[in-house]
Design a protein around this motif. Structure first.
Motif, short mmCIF file in Angstrom:
data_model
loop_
_atom_site.label_atom_id
_atom_site.label_comp_id
_atom_site.label_asym_id
_atom_site.label_seq_id
_atom_site.Cartn_x
_atom_site.Cartn_y
_atom_site.Cartn_z
N VAL A 7 0.87 -1.18 0.00
CA VAL A 7 0.00 0.00 0.00
C VAL A 7 0.90 1.23 0.00
CG1 VAL A 7 -1.98 -1.09 1.08
CG2 VAL A 7 -0.20 -0.10 2.52
N LEU A 8 0.48 2.27 -0.69
CA LEU A 8 1.30 3.44 -0.89
C LEU A 8 0.54 4.70 -0.48
CD1 LEU A 8 1.43 1.52 -3.74
CD2 LEU A 8 3.49 2.89 -4.00
N VAL A 46 -2.64 8.14 -2.96
CA VAL A 46 -2.70 6.86 -2.26
C VAL A 46 -2.82 5.77 -3.32
CG1 VAL A 46 -3.71 7.76 -0.14
CG2 VAL A 46 -5.21 7.03 -2.01
N GLY A 47 -2.36 4.57 -2.97
CA GLY A 47 -2.43 3.51 -3.97
C GLY A 47 -2.15 2.15 -3.40
N VAL A 48 -2.23 1.16 -4.28
CA VAL A 48 -1.93 -0.22 -3.94
C VAL A 48 -1.10 -0.80 -5.07
CG1 VAL A 48 -4.08 -1.07 -4.99
CG2 VAL A 48 -2.92 -2.45 -3.24
N GLN A 49 -0.20 -1.73 -4.72
CA GLN A 49 0.73 -2.29 -5.70
C GLN A 49 0.89 -3.79 -5.49
OE1 GLN A 49 5.17 -1.55 -5.39
NE2 GLN A 49 4.78 -0.40 -7.28
N TYR A 50 1.01 -4.49 -6.63
CA TYR A 50 1.32 -5.91 -6.59
C TYR A 50 2.65 -6.11 -7.30
CZ TYR A 50 0.78 -10.98 -6.98
OH TYR A 50 0.97 -12.33 -6.90
N GLU A 51 3.63 -6.66 -6.59
CA GLU A 51 4.99 -6.77 -7.11
C GLU A 51 5.42 -8.24 -7.15
OE1 GLU A 51 8.43 -5.32 -4.75
OE2 GLU A 51 8.71 -3.94 -6.44
N LEU A 52 5.89 -8.67 -8.33
CA LEU A 52 6.33 -10.05 -8.49
C LEU A 52 7.82 -10.16 -8.18
CD1 LEU A 52 3.79 -9.64 -10.43
CD2 LEU A 52 4.60 -11.69 -11.59
N ALA A 53 8.25 -11.37 -7.89
CA ALA A 53 9.66 -11.61 -7.61
C ALA A 53 10.55 -11.32 -8.81
CB ALA A 53 9.86 -13.06 -7.15
N THR A 54 9.98 -11.34 -10.01
CA THR A 54 10.76 -11.08 -11.23
C THR A 54 11.08 -9.60 -11.41
OG1 THR A 54 8.72 -10.86 -12.51
CG2 THR A 54 9.72 -13.05 -12.39
N GLY A 55 10.46 -8.74 -10.59
CA GLY A 55 10.65 -7.30 -10.76
C GLY A 55 9.50 -6.63 -11.46
N ILE A 97 2.36 -4.08 -10.88
CA ILE A 97 1.20 -3.33 -11.32
C ILE A 97 0.76 -2.46 -10.15
CG2 ILE A 97 -0.33 -5.26 -10.76
CD1 ILE A 97 -2.17 -4.21 -13.02
N THR A 98 0.52 -1.18 -10.43
CA THR A 98 0.21 -0.20 -9.39
C THR A 98 -1.07 0.54 -9.75
OG1 THR A 98 2.59 0.10 -8.97
CG2 THR A 98 1.08 1.78 -8.08
N GLY A 99 -1.98 0.65 -8.81
CA GLY A 99 -3.15 1.50 -8.96
C GLY A 99 -3.05 2.65 -7.97
#
Length: 438
Positions: free
Chosen positions: A209-210, A238-247, A250-252
């Protein structure tokens, strides 16, 4: 009453945290060959990365992109970065066939540039500090015009433990704007600032969360002739992010801002923007960055100036071989229009920039950029229905005969075709620069 600004707080915070660190850790390091395809009159580094899906403001405005396609400083961590403090000095000369960018009465002029700069990059445990600054003096021969520019980019990539991190940054770009809306025959200079403080809290292995605050500001020596009215905006985001181990990530994010313009009687406004940003590390050699947002600007007491719509960008970087890199992209932007009684501006831009490093000391580059600028829903002005097309093509050569000395040359062609022929222009620019890095 003028609204409070986040900028002094953010700038002082960045300076207090970053500059003492740079002063305390001075060591000599050698810089790799300078920015590929850089302009002799405005030397440059590599394109800026956007950490943490940080966009909300396009990293380079349409005005900066055409006028100065390679920013001279960056707070991003470059592939060739070495830790420590590095100094640079440069001298350049440029011959411009149409220095005031007019359709008639062209003036061919010679511009000289003297500049000094520094770059500091250091990791302290979980923290990383990057400071890059450059001061340049430009002297026009026939125009008897002189001016100075100060560009800087400072970033503190901070972290507290394993669950909280973020960025505090302050950026400033100063450049000669060749995209002004009229053919006034003067040298219009533009300053763009962006200060950001944003934190990210990790929820498990992938979710974040951002939240943050941001200040952006544009100033032109002729604000009535700038591409977007020179807005000054304070924002919360404000936002939310999903981050994969590959780098990949996706951020909203949602942003709400309040602002005004440099022009005296222009109305204040409010911004609302919702965006999705995707970074895809497709392969070790290929990366894609995409942004799609819905933007709305409402002006206080001036509904004819309100506008909204979709904005976005797409950029790709491909290392085709060990010696060849291709960067390409597209963007769609909206901007305010303060002439007449209403309306706004729309900009669509595409660019492509291949680079070939022929040897360890020599690199060739090319950049082509095309922009369509449209005056939409304009009323009460001769600009109603106006469209402009910009085309910029540049060939660059970078040669490093010694480890501390680099030589750059550039051939650049600019054209603007307008539905109002008085604003047409053509210009050819030839530049040569020498840079010392220690």
């Amino acid at each position: 009453m003028k609204k409070p600004s986040f900028r002094p707080l953010l700038t002082v915070t960045a300076a207090a945290c970053l500059l003492p660190a740079a002063a305390l850790h001075a060591q000599t390091t050698l810089q790799s060959p300078g920015g590929l395809g850089e302009s002799a009159a405005q030397p440059a580094g590599q394109p800026m990365a956007t950490p943490m899906g940080q966009s909300m403001v396009v990293p380079m405005s349409p005005a900066a992109s055409i006028s100065q396609p390679f920013p001279p400083v960056t707070g991003a961590v470059l592939d060739t970065d070495r830790e420590g403090l590095r100094f640079r000095a440069l001298a350049g000369v440029e011959r411009d066939s149409n220095v005031t960018r007019v359709s008639s009465g062209k003036i061919s002029d010679t511009i000289t540039d003297l500049g000094v700069g520094l770059r500091f990059n250091k990791r302290y445990g979980l923290q990383r500090v990057v400071v890059d600054g450059e001061y340049d003096h430009y002297d026009f021969d026939k125009l008897s015009t002189k001016y100075n520019t100060l560009n800087y980019s400072a970033a503190w990539y901070w972290a507290v433990g394993n669950v909280l991190d973020g960025v505090a940054s302050a950026d400033r770009k100063q450049f000669r704007d060749v995209t002004v809306s009229g053919g006034t025959g003067v040298i219009n200079r533009r300053t763009e600032r962006n200060e950001l403080l944003e934190g990210r809290y990790k929820l498990g292995a992938a979710w974040r969360v951002l939240a943050g605050v941001q200040h952006t500001d544009a100033r032109s020596t002729d604000p009535t002739n700038s591409w977007d009215g020179d807005p000054n905006v304070n924002s919360e985001r404000v936002g939310v992010q999903y981050e994969l181990a590959t780098g990949s990530s996706i951020t909203g994010r949602y942003r709400h801002g309040t602002g005004d313009y440099q022009v005296g009687l222009a109305p204040s406004f409010k911004d609302d923007e919702s965006e999705v940003v995707v970074h895809w590390a497709a392969t070790p050699k290929t990366a894609l960055d995409a942004r799609l947002a819905q933007f709305k600007r409402d002006h206080s007491g001036a509904p004819t100036r309100n506008f909204d719509g979709t904005v976005g960008s797409l950029a790709a970087t491909w290392d085709a071989t060990a010696k060849t890199r291709l960067i390409a992209g597209w963007s769609h932007d909206l901007g305010s229009y303060l002439g007449g009684t209403g309306g706004h501006l729309e900009s669509d831009r595409i660019y492509i920039a291949p680079t070939w490093r022929a040897t360890a000391q020599t690199a060739f580059s090319f950049r082509y950029e095309h922009e369509n600028r449209k005056w939409a829903d304009v009323t009460g002005s001769l600009d109603a229905g106006r469209t402009d097309k910009f085309n910029v093509a540049a060939l660059g050569l970078d040669w490093q005969p010694w480890r501390t000395v680099g030589v750059s040359a550039q051939l650049r062609n600019e054209r603007r075709s307008s539905s109002l022929p008085i604003f047409n222009y053509r210009a050819n620019v030839v530049g040569l620069a020498v840079k010392l890095s220690i």
